[in-house]
Motif scaffolding. Structure first.
Motif, PDB file in Angstrom:
ATOM      1  N   VAL A 104       0.849  -1.197   0.000  1.00  0.00           N
ATOM      2  CA  VAL A 104       0.000   0.000   0.000  1.00  0.00           C
ATOM      3  C   VAL A 104       0.880   1.241   0.000  1.00  0.00           C
ATOM      4  CG1 VAL A 104      -1.684   1.345   1.338  1.00  0.00           C
ATOM      5  CG2 VAL A 104      -1.934  -1.133   1.158  1.00  0.00           C
ATOM      6  N   ARG A 105       0.434   2.245  -0.707  1.00  0.00           N
ATOM      7  CA  ARG A 105       1.090   3.557  -0.697  1.00  0.00           C
ATOM      8  C   ARG A 105       0.001   4.626  -0.701  1.00  0.00           C
ATOM      9  NH1 ARG A 105       2.618   7.532  -4.540  1.00  0.00           N
ATOM     10  NH2 ARG A 105       4.487   8.705  -3.890  1.00  0.00           N
ATOM     11  N   LYS A 106       0.042   5.552   0.254  1.00  0.00           N
ATOM     12  CA  LYS A 106      -0.937   6.636   0.285  1.00  0.00           C
ATOM     13  C   LYS A 106      -0.391   7.800   1.105  1.00  0.00           C
ATOM     14  CE  LYS A 106      -3.666   4.370   3.961  1.00  0.00           C
ATOM     15  NZ  LYS A 106      -5.036   4.146   4.469  1.00  0.00           N
ATOM     16  N   VAL A 112      -6.772   0.134   6.683  1.00  0.00           N
ATOM     17  CA  VAL A 112      -7.058  -0.454   5.378  1.00  0.00           C
ATOM     18  C   VAL A 112      -7.876  -1.710   5.613  1.00  0.00           C
ATOM     19  CG1 VAL A 112      -6.083  -1.463   3.287  1.00  0.00           C
ATOM     20  CG2 VAL A 112      -4.919   0.452   4.412  1.00  0.00           C
ATOM     21  N   TYR A 130      -1.936   1.135   7.855  1.00  0.00           N
ATOM     22  CA  TYR A 130      -0.850   1.795   7.128  1.00  0.00           C
ATOM     23  C   TYR A 130      -0.310   2.912   8.003  1.00  0.00           C
ATOM     24  CZ  TYR A 130       1.531   4.496   3.451  1.00  0.00           C
ATOM     25  OH  TYR A 130       2.453   5.180   2.706  1.00  0.00           O
ATOM     26  N   TRP A 137       5.879   3.030  -0.050  1.00  0.00           N
ATOM     27  CA  TRP A 137       5.214   1.737  -0.098  1.00  0.00           C
ATOM     28  C   TRP A 137       5.415   1.010   1.218  1.00  0.00           C
ATOM     29  CZ3 TRP A 137       1.797   0.104  -3.551  1.00  0.00           C
ATOM     30  CH2 TRP A 137       1.792   0.659  -4.846  1.00  0.00           C
ATOM     31  N   ILE A 160     -11.145  -3.688  -1.887  1.00  0.00           N
ATOM     32  CA  ILE A 160     -10.079  -3.005  -1.164  1.00  0.00           C
ATOM     33  C   ILE A 160     -10.595  -1.640  -0.722  1.00  0.00           C
ATOM     34  CG2 ILE A 160      -7.717  -2.126  -1.231  1.00  0.00           C
ATOM     35  CD1 ILE A 160      -7.212  -3.965  -3.609  1.00  0.00           C
ATOM     36  N   ILE A 162      -9.278   1.237   0.748  1.00  0.00           N
ATOM     37  CA  ILE A 162      -7.889   1.639   0.924  1.00  0.00           C
ATOM     38  C   ILE A 162      -7.688   2.621   2.071  1.00  0.00           C
ATOM     39  CG2 ILE A 162      -7.961   3.601  -0.653  1.00  0.00           C
ATOM     40  CD1 ILE A 162      -5.179   0.948  -0.588  1.00  0.00           C
ATOM     41  N   HIS A 163      -8.728   3.335   2.468  1.00  0.00           N
ATOM     42  CA  HIS A 163      -8.594   4.310   3.565  1.00  0.00           C
ATOM     43  C   HIS A 163      -9.913   4.332   4.321  1.00  0.00           C
ATOM     44  CE1 HIS A 163      -6.540   7.557   5.646  1.00  0.00           C
ATOM     45  NE2 HIS A 163      -7.623   8.305   5.553  1.00  0.00           N
ATOM     46  N   ALA A 180      -2.386   0.337  -4.429  1.00  0.00           N
ATOM     47  CA  ALA A 180      -2.275  -0.999  -3.853  1.00  0.00           C
ATOM     48  C   ALA A 180      -1.623  -1.922  -4.879  1.00  0.00           C
ATOM     49  CB  ALA A 180      -3.647  -1.534  -3.457  1.00  0.00           C
TER      50      ALA A 180
END
Length: 417
Positions: A104-106, A112, A130, A137, A160, A162-163, A180
């Motif tokens: 994951v990258r954000k 998540v 995360y 990443w 997913i 993601i947030h 992702a």
């Protein structure tokens, strides 16, 4: 050798003893035929070039999705469950696996969620956290739990989220792109690893009540001058009319054999003294056990110890913990008016036996002595001048509550061996 492991949902992956055939990559660098769809909003999901290859993820392609801020109305723009959905995976028996990893990258730390679904409508939700603050990443590992509803039909859909954070009242949150990659099933068990100074305890939500009501979340440690110097901790809000068992719940633990351990330890800080309970549950809430410890150092961090009885959960694994942060009925308490802030941190399993000597006072001062078992049930009461004995009780750890003639209360533990 001392064995101490931390229970936490931000699991660290292990590759020890893991052979290649145990891995099943269900979405990787370039996986033909997988087209991710938008879910619950115009998240603009697509497969793109990796925007920032690094040592953790140097692959060519990844999933991209926009997480907008909530705009209101019925269009669900910016809701926490927005994300990416694919509906044609084929994993016949998800229970053969113990964990799922995903890169994951954000731009924002936070929870998540992977929602796993079967073709017959069964589903299970698993979480990780995360924690990076530099948009790098990060490899997240999700323990495979809560998936009994998938049944024999297997896994065909993954959503997913993601947030999974509510951000409509967060002035610092703006529409942002999140990524992702490398979704992989593992037969290896997740390891437990947590350092309060640099990782966050994910997946704690308020109990009972709405996940997004804000009464349990990760916050900055309010007091790093004492025995707990970590940067982050769990915060729980307790209000007058809350139930005795109110607190926080985490459904993401995975401990196969509790018999390897003797107790659980935990840091607590609150403004008032009182009992704290942990309700341990096996998968599906089939087996349950309540453990209780007494918090006595009001206003300070205090390390509590929860002793395990023999054959805890009757040998079943541990999956769920309900943290009952102030196990007292406050509804009719005239002195309990304003909400209290309760802080929790450093939840560990330990193989060290709990043995705390009974607090000693001049018997002339004591007007009442009460003996409770570790579930919080009153076992015996002694008055002025009566000899205190627990020899007629089963072996184990007991909480002793003594009240003196001035109404002062002292709480300690004693072991009946």
């Amino acid at each position: 050798m001392k064995k101490t492991f931390l229970l936490i949902a931000a699991f660290v992956a292990t590759t020890t003893g893991l052979s290649a055939q145990d891995d099943l990559v269900i979405y990787g660098d370039v996986t033909p035929g997988i087209v991710w769809q938008n879910f619950a909003g115009p998240t603009n999901v697509q497969e793109i070039d990796n925007p920032a290859p690094d040592a953790v993820n140097a692959t060519a392609k990844c999933i991209s999705m926009n997480r907008p801020k909530e705009t209101g109305g019925s269009d669900e723009i910016g809701w926490p469950w927005e994300g990416a959905l694919y509906e044609q995976f084929s994993v016949p028996n998800i229970t053969e696996y113990n964990s799922i990893s995903m890169l994951v990258r954000k731009p924002n730390p936070g929870k998540v969620c992977l929602e796993l679904q079967s073709p017959t409508g069964g589903s299970g939700m698993i979480y990780a956290e995360y924690t990076a603050t530099d948009e790098s990443w990060q490899k997240l590992v999700f323990p495979i739990i809560n998936v009994s509803g998938l049944g024999d039909t297997g896994l065909t859909k993954i959503l997913i989220e993601i947030h999974r954070e509510i951000e409509n009242d967060n002035d610092d949150f703006e529409d942002c792109i999140m990524y992702a990659d490398e979704i992989t099933l593992h037969k290896a068990m997740p390891e437990f690893g947590f350092n309060g100074a640099d990782k966050i305890a994910g997946a704690w939500i308020p109990f009972p009540g709405d996940e997004f009501n804000g009464k349990a979340r990760i916050v900055d440690n309010p007091d790093k001058t004492g025995i707990n110097t970590t940067d982050k901790c769990l915060w729980i809000k307790r209000e007058k009319n809350d139930e005795i068992f109110s607190g926080a719940i985490n459904r993401n633990f995975k401990v196969s054999n509790l018999n390897d351990f003797k107790c659980m330890t935990m840091m607590v800080k609150k403004s008032v003294a009182g009992p704290v309970s942990l309700e341990l549950q096996s998968p599906g809430e089939v087996k349950k056990q309540i453990l209780t410890a007494e918090y006595t150092e009001a206003g300070k961090w205090q390390k509590l110890e929860f002793a395990f009885p023999d054959n805890l959960l009757e040998g079943e694994p541990l999956q769920i913990i309900i943290l009952q942060a102030h196990a007292i009925d406050t509804k009719e308490d005239e002195n309990f008016t304003d909400p209290i802030d309760i802080y929790v941190d450093e939840l560990y399993l330990s193989d060290e036996a709990v043995s705390i000597p009974l607090y000693s006072k001049d018997n002339k001062e004591i007007v009442k002595t009460e003996i409770y078992d570790i579930r919080g049930m009153l076992m015996a009461t002694f008055g002025v001048g009566e000899e205190i004995t627990i020899t007629n009780l089963e072996k184990g750890v007991y909480v002793v509550r003594q009240t003196d003639e001035d109404g002062n209360v002292t709480v300690a533990k004693m072991m009946n061996k």
